[in-house]
Design a protein around this motif. Structure first.
Motif, PDB file in Angstrom:
ATOM      1  N   THR A 176       1.026  -1.211   0.377  1.00  0.00           N
ATOM      2  CA  THR A 176       0.137   0.142  -0.062  1.00  0.00           C
ATOM      3  C   THR A 176       0.639   1.064   0.209  1.00  0.00           C
ATOM      4  O   THR A 176       0.756   1.605  -0.512  1.00  0.00           O
ATOM      5  CB  THR A 176      -1.003   0.134   1.548  1.00  0.00           C
ATOM      6  OG1 THR A 176      -0.217   0.247   2.369  1.00  0.00           O
ATOM      7  CG2 THR A 176      -1.597  -1.231   1.399  1.00  0.00           C
ATOM      8  N   GLU A 177       1.675   1.202   0.250  1.00  0.00           N
ATOM      9  CA  GLU A 177       2.890   2.182   0.523  1.00  0.00           C
ATOM     10  C   GLU A 177       3.338   3.018  -1.297  1.00  0.00           C
ATOM     11  O   GLU A 177       2.924   3.479  -0.952  1.00  0.00           O
ATOM     12  CB  GLU A 177       4.253   1.810   1.445  1.00  0.00           C
ATOM     13  CG  GLU A 177       5.188   2.537   1.165  1.00  0.00           C
ATOM     14  CD  GLU A 177       5.402   3.629   2.683  1.00  0.00           C
ATOM     15  OE1 GLU A 177       4.570   2.977   3.525  1.00  0.00           O
ATOM     16  OE2 GLU A 177       5.825   4.828   3.179  1.00  0.00           O
ATOM     17  N   HIS A 178       3.771   1.919  -1.933  1.00  0.00           N
ATOM     18  CA  HIS A 178       4.358   2.444  -3.243  1.00  0.00           C
ATOM     19  C   HIS A 178       2.790   2.850  -3.731  1.00  0.00           C
ATOM     20  O   HIS A 178       2.775   4.066  -4.908  1.00  0.00           O
ATOM     21  CB  HIS A 178       4.862   1.443  -3.624  1.00  0.00           C
ATOM     22  CG  HIS A 178       6.497   1.583  -2.998  1.00  0.00           C
ATOM     23  ND1 HIS A 178       6.497   0.823  -2.220  1.00  0.00           N
ATOM     24  CD2 HIS A 178       7.216   2.857  -3.378  1.00  0.00           C
ATOM     25  CE1 HIS A 178       8.042   0.367  -1.864  1.00  0.00           C
ATOM     26  NE2 HIS A 178       8.565   2.191  -3.161  1.00  0.00           N
ATOM     27  N   ALA A 179       1.534   1.572  -3.597  1.00  0.00           N
ATOM     28  CA  ALA A 179       0.580   2.434  -4.619  1.00  0.00           C
ATOM     29  C   ALA A 179      -0.497   2.941  -3.660  1.00  0.00           C
ATOM     30  O   ALA A 179      -0.196   4.457  -5.214  1.00  0.00           O
ATOM     31  CB  ALA A 179      -0.438   1.032  -3.839  1.00  0.00           C
ATOM     32  N   LEU A 180      -0.038   4.073  -2.771  1.00  0.00           N
ATOM     33  CA  LEU A 180      -0.502   5.349  -2.490  1.00  0.00           C
ATOM     34  C   LEU A 180       0.622   6.553  -3.135  1.00  0.00           C
ATOM     35  O   LEU A 180      -0.227   7.059  -3.904  1.00  0.00           O
ATOM     36  CB  LEU A 180      -0.759   5.562  -1.063  1.00  0.00           C
ATOM     37  CG  LEU A 180      -0.998   6.553   0.243  1.00  0.00           C
ATOM     38  CD1 LEU A 180      -2.108   6.617  -0.578  1.00  0.00           C
ATOM     39  CD2 LEU A 180      -0.856   6.779   1.373  1.00  0.00           C
ATOM     40  N   ILE A 181       1.920   6.393  -3.045  1.00  0.00           N
ATOM     41  CA  ILE A 181       2.594   7.183  -4.176  1.00  0.00           C
ATOM     42  C   ILE A 181       2.363   7.007  -4.835  1.00  0.00           C
ATOM     43  O   ILE A 181       2.100   8.189  -5.348  1.00  0.00           O
ATOM     44  CB  ILE A 181       4.134   6.883  -3.612  1.00  0.00           C
ATOM     45  CG1 ILE A 181       4.528   6.708  -2.007  1.00  0.00           C
ATOM     46  CG2 ILE A 181       5.108   7.444  -4.709  1.00  0.00           C
ATOM     47  CD1 ILE A 181       6.117   5.864  -2.407  1.00  0.00           C
ATOM     48  N   ASP A 182       1.665   6.093  -5.973  1.00  0.00           N
ATOM     49  CA  ASP A 182       1.734   6.424  -7.270  1.00  0.00           C
ATOM     50  C   ASP A 182      -0.482   6.759  -7.823  1.00  0.00           C
ATOM     51  O   ASP A 182      -0.325   7.320  -8.678  1.00  0.00           O
ATOM     52  CB  ASP A 182       1.797   4.857  -8.349  1.00  0.00           C
ATOM     53  CG  ASP A 182       3.100   4.568  -8.533  1.00  0.00           C
ATOM     54  OD1 ASP A 182       4.433   5.437  -9.177  1.00  0.00           O
ATOM     55  OD2 ASP A 182       3.924   4.198  -8.088  1.00  0.00           O
ATOM     56  N   GLU A 183      -0.547   6.727  -6.552  1.00  0.00           N
ATOM     57  CA  GLU A 183      -2.274   7.039  -6.877  1.00  0.00           C
ATOM     58  C   GLU A 183      -1.972   8.608  -6.347  1.00  0.00           C
ATOM     59  O   GLU A 183      -2.849   9.332  -7.287  1.00  0.00           O
ATOM     60  CB  GLU A 183      -3.006   5.410  -5.968  1.00  0.00           C
ATOM     61  CG  GLU A 183      -4.236   5.782  -6.021  1.00  0.00           C
ATOM     62  CD  GLU A 183      -5.303   5.119  -7.192  1.00  0.00           C
ATOM     63  OE1 GLU A 183      -4.664   4.629  -7.008  1.00  0.00           O
ATOM     64  OE2 GLU A 183      -5.256   5.819  -8.320  1.00  0.00           O
TER      65      GLU A 183
END
Ligand SMILES: [Zn+2]
Length: 490
Positions: free
Chosen positions: A160-167
């Protein structure tokens, strides 16, 4: 599976002679597993994954952890009946965000461009972003959707960490796109960041006031914040806009909680919202809040982390606890995002209850610090360590199991323990504690903090362990074995 942890209500003493460890393949989804059935003398039937008789107790595994019943109320046990685990026993886990992220319409071409061959194509995304910078509205949309596809891929890996950065980056190209706003909100929900999630949902609502997903996710945020009235109102609205099974289930659960808790009194301290039945002792509630605040500061400094939102704690009478959690009679506390504790007949805080609170609270901290990524052995090892358990009584049995090469590896203990035979589960708790104890005793809690932080950032647990301890799982287990011999003898 989203985390749901239970306190084991009875200390399990490991008996080496009975430890027979097959190479159990751990981590089988608990929901559809074949089960044993415990039939009580009053006729009630309890489905469980595995059941073992142990002295005057019957212990059994459910999706809520290991539970036990006094043998005196059990009539007989039906082994291996392929009864599916009743849904209610999974309710705790299901309440923890068993909800689908809002869909975004992206063209297959963009999805394929951004993610292919099981990896994110950063070159494709950089190009799309380059074009968006000078570009038309259309180019911006493509960049936003490419980044969203990358975020979806990362989410599917549990990152979720990188998902949040991209989103969030997608949002810079489409700041008013409700579906992207909702996906950012969804990721915050997955990380128990309820207030932040609501900020994004408010922005989405301003653009799309009648979007059912805005109401659905807002309900989830309020439920997480322990605001049941608002949660119920949002879910009702969502259901009216577009009925779906997830909302129906969530609404039923919130209404069950609300009905019970409407008669409850509420106390607050700086980090907790505590609800308790009118029948419970107000003095006990105050004492518990004081104890919880004390535990909060201890765990906060031990794990170097402060949960962002107040933590909900609910005290039940034993009957209400059974009704709400739908878990049978003699159950310890549960942590499904809120800490649920049965306190029937207690007038003051006992040392045992205080330990239970500390154990459950530790799960809340780890869950939030790692965004739900900590494996079971880390969760249970640290929770036991924080509540004050030590390896003494189990040390020699653990060493024997290790030396007989029957040890379950830490890798095997990462997933759910629900499908383990009872003895293996007892051994797993003890072995998890021993490994955490060794790490803490060798280098202090700082190592645990660093390991959890790396897990939160998306590392696998073994990589995190290697980075901090310069040891892989095999070395760690051997050193734990040696630590046990050295400290507790054989
Ligand atoms: Zn636990």
């Amino acid at each position: 599976m989203p985390g749901s942890f239970a306190t084991r209500t009875v200390d399990v003493r490991l008996r080496a002679s009975r430890v027979f460890i097959t190479l159990a393949i751990v981590c089988v989804c608990a929901y559809a597993a074949a089960a044993d059935t415990i039939v009580l003398k009053n006729g009630r039937r309890i489905a469980a994954l595995t059941v073992v008789e142990d002295g005057d107790k019957v212990r059994y595994q459910t999706s809520a952890g290991e539970l036990s019943l006094p043998k005196s109320i059990v009539d007989h046990i039906e082994k291996g009946a392929a009864t599916p685990l009743p849904d209610s026993l999974c309710a705790a886990a299901a309440a923890n965000l068993k909800i689908t992220p809002p869909s975004v319409e992206a063209s297959a071409a963009i999805e394929k461009g951004a993610v292919h061959d099981d990896a994110i194509d950063r070159g494709y995304i950089a190009k799309a972003e380059g074009e968006a910078r000078f570009g038309t509205q259309g180019a911006k949309e493509i960049a936003a959707l490419a980044l969203h596809s990358a975020a979806q891929f990362e989410l599917s890996r549990g990152d979720t960490e990188h998902a949040l950065i991209d989103e969030r980056r997608a949002l810079t190209y489409a700041p008013e796109e409700p579906s992207i706003l909702m996906n950012v909100a969804y990721l915050h929900l997955r990380r128990s960041e309820y207030k932040t999630s609501l900020d994004y949902l408010d922005r989405a609502r301003a653009v799309a006031p009648d979007n059912p997903d805005v109401a659905k996710l807002s309900g989830w945020a309020y439920y997480g914040m322990n605001k049941l009235d608002q949660a119920v109102a949002e879910w009702k609205r969502a259901y009216a806009l577009r009925p779906d099974a997830e909302i129906q289930k969530a609404l039923a659960k919130a209404q069950r909680d609300k009905q019970e808790e409407d008669s409850y009194r509420e106390n607050e301290s700086s980090h907790f919202t505590l609800r308790y039945s009118g029948a419970a002792e107000p003095d006990l509630a105050r004492e518990m809040l004081r104890a919880l605040e004390g535990h909060f500061s201890t765990i906060e400094s031990a794990l170097n982390f402060t949960p962002p939102d107040p933590i909900g704690v609910i005290l039940y009478t034993d009957q209400a606890f059974a009704d709400i959690t739908r878990a049978p009679g003699w159950v310890g506390a549960l942590n499904d995002g809120r800490i649920r504790v049965p306190v029937q007949g207690l007038r003051s805080l006992t040392p045992e209850l205080s330990r239970v609170l500390k154990h459950e609270l530790t799960h809340s901290f780890i869950q939030q610090k790692t965004h739900g990524r900590a494996p079971t052995w880390v969760q249970e090892g640290i929770a036991q360590w924080m509540e004050g358990k030590r390896s003494g009584e189990n040390a020699s049995a653990l060493v024997q199991v290790y030396d007989e090469k029957q040890v379950l590896t830490l890798g095997q203990l990462e997933g759910s323990w629900m499908n383990m035979p009872g003895d293996v589960a007892s051994y797993s708790y003890a072995w998890a504690l021993a490994n955490i104890e060794y790490i803490v005793q060798s280098d202090g809690m700082g190592d645990i903090d660093r390991i959890l932080s790396l897990i939160a950032e998306g590392s696998s647990t073994e990589v995190a362990i290697r980075e901090v301890l310069h040891d892989g799982y095999d070395d760690l287990m051997l050193e734990t074995r040696n630590y046990l011999t050295k400290n507790y003898g054989r």
